[in-house]
Write a protein that holds these residues in place. Sequence first.
Motif, PDB file in Angstrom:
ATOM      1  N   LEU A  39      -1.997 -41.979 -29.202  1.00 47.77           N
ATOM      2  CA  LEU A  39      -1.483 -41.177 -28.089  1.00 47.77           C
ATOM      3  C   LEU A  39      -0.107 -41.669 -27.650  1.00 47.77           C
ATOM      4  CD1 LEU A  39      -4.661 -40.631 -25.881  1.00 47.77           C
ATOM      5  CD2 LEU A  39      -3.354 -38.893 -27.092  1.00 47.77           C
TER       6      LEU A  39
ATOM      7  N   ARG B 125       3.416 -39.560 -27.985  1.00 49.57           N
ATOM      8  CA  ARG B 125       4.229 -39.312 -26.794  1.00 49.57           C
ATOM      9  C   ARG B 125       5.636 -39.885 -26.982  1.00 49.57           C
ATOM     10  NH1 ARG B 125       7.059 -37.180 -24.142  1.00 49.57           N
ATOM     11  NH2 ARG B 125       7.480 -37.546 -21.961  1.00 49.57           N
TER      12      ARG B 125
ATOM     13  N   LEU C  36       3.812 -35.068 -28.353  1.00 54.27           N
ATOM     14  CA  LEU C  36       2.986 -34.673 -27.216  1.00 54.27           C
ATOM     15  C   LEU C  36       3.818 -34.835 -25.949  1.00 54.27           C
ATOM     16  CD1 LEU C  36      -0.476 -36.401 -27.784  1.00 54.27           C
ATOM     17  CD2 LEU C  36       0.023 -33.970 -27.902  1.00 54.27           C
TER      18      LEU C  36
ATOM     19  N   ASP D 103       0.853 -32.175 -22.017  1.00 58.60           N
ATOM     20  CA  ASP D 103      -0.189 -32.073 -23.043  1.00 58.60           C
ATOM     21  C   ASP D 103      -1.268 -33.134 -22.820  1.00 58.60           C
ATOM     22  OD1 ASP D 103       1.149 -30.017 -24.433  1.00 58.60           O
ATOM     23  OD2 ASP D 103       2.197 -31.446 -25.734  1.00 58.60           O
ATOM     24  N   ILE D 104      -0.837 -34.338 -22.525  1.00 62.20           N
ATOM     25  CA  ILE D 104      -1.780 -35.441 -22.326  1.00 62.20           C
ATOM     26  C   ILE D 104      -2.591 -35.219 -21.054  1.00 62.20           C
ATOM     27  CG2 ILE D 104      -1.983 -37.929 -21.957  1.00 62.20           C
ATOM     28  CD1 ILE D 104       0.537 -38.176 -23.800  1.00 62.20           C
TER      29      ILE D 104
END
Length: 90
Positions: free
Chosen positions: A23, A27, A32, A36-37
């Motif tokens: 993740l 990012r 992302l 989105d997260i």
Amino acid sequence: MASVHPSSVDPGDESLIILQSLLCLLREKNILSRADIEELTHKVAMRAAGKADASLPCCAEAASAASRELERVTSYIGQRYGGKHARLPS
């Protein structure tokens, strides 16, 4: 045959580290967005609460723990990488 995992390491911890790192990397590369997260965090929370079409296929305690962990990761990513928050529905 010898075990791949030392007895003191939980395989779930290894998976969590990999997913957290993924993740952050996504990012960092702007694949992302922060929004989105945050949307992912919301979806996990809804599934953990059993309010989504497909609730998580695990015990409620594990689903709640996953939701709390993702909230923690989302907060870290937001502080570290910044970006625009998701728009709240009107």
